[in-house]
Enzyme design. Structure first.
Site, PDB file in Angstrom:
ATOM      1  N   HIS A   1      17.437  10.702   6.196  1.00 61.15           N
ATOM      2  CA  HIS A   1      16.538  10.586   5.026  1.00 61.15           C
ATOM      3  C   HIS A   1      15.645  11.687   4.783  1.00 61.15           C
ATOM      4  CE1 HIS A   1      13.887   9.220   8.234  1.00 61.15           C
ATOM      5  NE2 HIS A   1      13.041   9.444   7.299  1.00 61.15           N
TER       6      HIS A   1
ATOM      7  N   ASP B   1      11.333  12.771   4.077  1.00 60.76           N
ATOM      8  CA  ASP B   1      10.084  11.747   3.894  1.00 60.76           C
ATOM      9  C   ASP B   1       9.603  12.113   2.605  1.00 60.76           C
ATOM     10  OD1 ASP B   1      10.433  10.940   6.515  1.00 60.76           O
ATOM     11  OD2 ASP B   1       8.799  12.333   7.561  1.00 60.76           O
TER      12      ASP B   1
ATOM     13  N   HIS C   1      16.378  13.810   8.268  1.00 52.46           N
ATOM     14  CA  HIS C   1      16.412  13.758   9.559  1.00 52.46           C
ATOM     15  C   HIS C   1      16.755  12.250   9.863  1.00 52.46           C
ATOM     16  CE1 HIS C   1      12.430  13.032   7.799  1.00 52.46           C
ATOM     17  NE2 HIS C   1      12.269  12.288   8.676  1.00 52.46           N
TER      18      HIS C   1
ATOM     19  N   ARG D   1      11.873   4.523  23.695  1.00 53.75           N
ATOM     20  CA  ARG D   1      11.352   5.470  22.764  1.00 53.75           C
ATOM     21  C   ARG D   1      10.241   5.455  21.949  1.00 53.75           C
ATOM     22  NH1 ARG D   1      12.327   8.579  18.082  1.00 53.75           N
ATOM     23  NH2 ARG D   1      11.804  10.676  18.262  1.00 53.75           N
TER      24      ARG D   1
HETATM   25  C1  LIG Z   1      14.105   2.294   2.463  1.00 55.48           C
HETATM   26  C2  LIG Z   1      13.055   2.490   2.289  1.00 55.48           C
HETATM   27  C3  LIG Z   1      12.039   2.854   3.450  1.00 55.48           C
HETATM   28  C4  LIG Z   1      11.053   3.916   3.085  1.00 55.48           C
HETATM   29  C5  LIG Z   1      10.921   3.287   1.530  1.00 55.48           C
HETATM   30  C6  LIG Z   1      12.512   3.269   1.193  1.00 55.48           C
HETATM   31  O1  LIG Z   1      12.570   2.609  -0.071  1.00 55.48           O
HETATM   32  C7  LIG Z   1      12.720   4.791   1.262  1.00 55.48           C
HETATM   33  C8  LIG Z   1      11.864   5.655   1.786  1.00 55.48           C
HETATM   34  C9  LIG Z   1      11.555   5.164   3.186  1.00 55.48           C
HETATM   35  C10 LIG Z   1      10.432   5.969   3.916  1.00 55.48           C
HETATM   36  C11 LIG Z   1      10.875   7.208   4.658  1.00 55.48           C
HETATM   37  C12 LIG Z   1       9.692   7.885   5.516  1.00 55.48           C
HETATM   38  C13 LIG Z   1       8.844   6.767   5.842  1.00 55.48           C
HETATM   39  O2  LIG Z   1       9.089   6.419   7.198  1.00 55.48           O
HETATM   40  C14 LIG Z   1       8.211   5.818   4.958  1.00 55.48           C
HETATM   41  C15 LIG Z   1       7.230   5.049   5.512  1.00 55.48           C
HETATM   42  C16 LIG Z   1       8.193   6.248   3.607  1.00 55.48           C
HETATM   43  O3  LIG Z   1       7.232   6.503   3.071  1.00 55.48           O
HETATM   44  O4  LIG Z   1       9.384   6.313   3.085  1.00 55.48           O
HETATM   45  C17 LIG Z   1       9.571   5.194   4.624  1.00 55.48           C
HETATM   46  C18 LIG Z   1       9.624   3.775   3.886  1.00 55.48           C
HETATM   47  C19 LIG Z   1       9.328   2.522   4.778  1.00 55.48           C
HETATM   48  O5  LIG Z   1       9.730   2.443   5.821  1.00 55.48           O
HETATM   49  O6  LIG Z   1       8.821   1.532   4.133  1.00 55.48           O
HETATM   50  O1  LIG Z   2      10.830   7.817  14.811  1.00 53.67           O
HETATM   51  C1  LIG Z   2      11.170   8.958  14.618  1.00 53.67           C
HETATM   52  O2  LIG Z   2      11.230   9.788  15.532  1.00 53.67           O
HETATM   53  C2  LIG Z   2      11.410   9.410  13.185  1.00 53.67           C
HETATM   54  C3  LIG Z   2      11.250   8.376  12.090  1.00 53.67           C
HETATM   55  C4  LIG Z   2      11.212   8.534  10.879  1.00 53.67           C
HETATM   56  O3  LIG Z   2      11.719   9.702  10.577  1.00 53.67           O
HETATM   57  C5  LIG Z   2      10.130   8.001   9.943  1.00 53.67           C
HETATM   58  O4  LIG Z   2       9.855   7.070  10.321  1.00 53.67           O
HETATM   59  O5  LIG Z   2      10.251   8.164   8.768  1.00 53.67           O
HETATM   60 FE   LIG Z   3      11.319  10.337   8.350  1.00 53.52          FE
END
Ligand SMILES: C=C1C[C@]23C[C@@]1(O)CC[C@H]2[C@@]12CC[C@H](O)[C@@](C)(C(=O)O1)[C@H]2[C@@H]3C(=O)O
Ligand SMILES: O=C(O)CCC(=O)C(=O)O
Ligand SMILES: [Fe+2]
Length: 329
Positions: free
Chosen positions: A202, A204, A259, A271
């Site tokens: 994904h 961020d 990543h 981890r």
């Molecule tokens: C599947 C999902 C988890 C996420 C929200 C989403 O719908 C798509 C983006 C995901 C992500 C990736 C980066 C971060 O870890 C996160 C907190 C974010 O802002 O977008 C996660 C979301 C999550 O885990 O709630």
């Molecule tokens: O846990 C990690 O090292 C990366 C996880 C990550 O990419 C995320 O939480 O968005």
């Molecule tokens: Fe991430």
């Protein structure tokens, strides 16, 4: 140099070792801004060392995190399920994504920290001050890095920095715990490859992410075309991950890097990663400022608010290429 090739029924993946840029923030002689800009253009990812976040702040946060993850499942579930904020176990987000981890995902405003500290810890005021101390130190580092990026591309630092310092800024803090996976045959998180996934591929969505880990491997960044680079992270360093909003604000000049984390199958150690996601106030309009638009280059994305982008993000899967939806024809 290609060191290994993994075949999967869906696609071919290559693991490549490269030297990821490591930038020494205490180096007053070197052109730190220039190095940061180059890393953001080439990879959307770099490491920083001598970053000024005191070691004891990182170590105390890490110890508290392990204490939390060592609790029993019912105790951890007292925080409430990640919907989207709270404790999550193998489920990521609200759209059916899975991974070999458990986590705590929290908002960073003081009210949320105080509220959650009561649910997370038996000594809430101590926990609250540890987490606030960590978040504020890392937010300060994120602002310093954003200021250096702005200098490097010739815009006033305040243009980027105020997005994270505004009282209404929408930043998140995440603790990810990847216990060793001993029985890979029972894992449901293969996602089409041969190794189970800890946290799937994904980008961020925010402006930028600062990540530190306890040194147990697993994180990989994408170079595109199925090429993945393992990131070996010294616990004294932070990784800086360019998010989708920074890609839009620089009209594609900085890359929001994809990543993922492979499940923890090669280590007996647990981890732990700690991530600060720097997001702007929800009503901020995200667009490329005119001074960053190169001559003869039109904007790649239509303007949107962070609130719009978040709703789109949360309605979609982890691996979605969300920015495509906001591309101009
Ligand atoms: C599947 C999902 C988890 C996420 C929200 C989403 O719908 C798509 C983006 C995901 C992500 C990736 C980066 C971060 O870890 C996160 C907190 C974010 O802002 O977008 C996660 C979301 C999550 O885990 O709630
Ligand atoms: O846990 C990690 O090292 C990366 C996880 C990550 O990419 C995320 O939480 O968005
Ligand atoms: Fe991430």
């Amino acid at each position: 140099m290609v060191v290994a090739t993994q075949m999967s029924p869906i696609r071919t993946e290559k693991i490549r070792e490269i030297k990821i840029p490591t930038i020494d923030l205490s180096d007053k002689e070197s052109k730190v801004s220039k190095l940061i800009v180059e890393a953001c253009e080439e990879y959307g990812f770099f490491k920083v060392i001598n970053h000024g976040v005191p070691h004891h702040i990182i170590k105390t946060m890490e110890d508290e995190s392990f204490d939390f993850f060592h609790k029993t499942l019912p105790e951890k579930q007292r925080v409430g399920s990640a919907n989207p904020f709270g404790y999550g176990n193998k489920n990521i987000g609200l759209s059916g994504d899975t991974g070999e981890l458990e986590y705590l995902l929290l908002q960073t405003n003081q009210k949320a920290i105080d509220h959650n500290s009561k649910l997370i810890s038996n000594t809430p005021s101590t926990f609250s001050s540890i987490i606030s101390g960590y978040v504020e130190a890392v937010r300060g580092l994120a602002c310093e890095i954003l200021g250096l990026m702005a200098n490097g591309i010739g815009v006033p630092p305040s243009l980027f920095v105020t997005l994270l310092t505004d009282h209404d800024s929408d930043s998140l803090f995440r603790l990810n715990h990847y216990p060793p996976v001993t029985d890979t045959s029972s894992s449901s998180s293969f996602h089409g490859g041969n190794t189970p996934i800890g946290f799937g591929d994904h980008s961020d969505p925010q402006i930028l992410t600062l990540l530190t880990s306890n040194g147990v491997p697993g994180l990989q960044i994408s170079l595109g075309n199925g090429v993945w680079v393992p990131v070996n992270l010294d616990p004294q360093a932070f990784c800086v991950i360019v998010g989708d909003l920074l890609q839009v604000m620089t009209n594609g000049r900085f890359k929001s890097v994809r990543h993922r984390v492979m499940a923890n199958i090669s280590s007996r150690e647990r981890r732990l990663s700690m991530l600060f996601f720097g997001g702007p106030p929800p009503q901020t309009t995200i667009t490329c400022p005119p001074q960053l638009l190169k001559p003869n280059k039109s904007p790649l994305y239509k303007p949107f608010t962070w609130a719009d982008y978040k709703s789109h993000t949360y309605a979609h899967r982890l691996g979605e290429t969300r920015l495509d939806h906001f591309k101009l024809p």
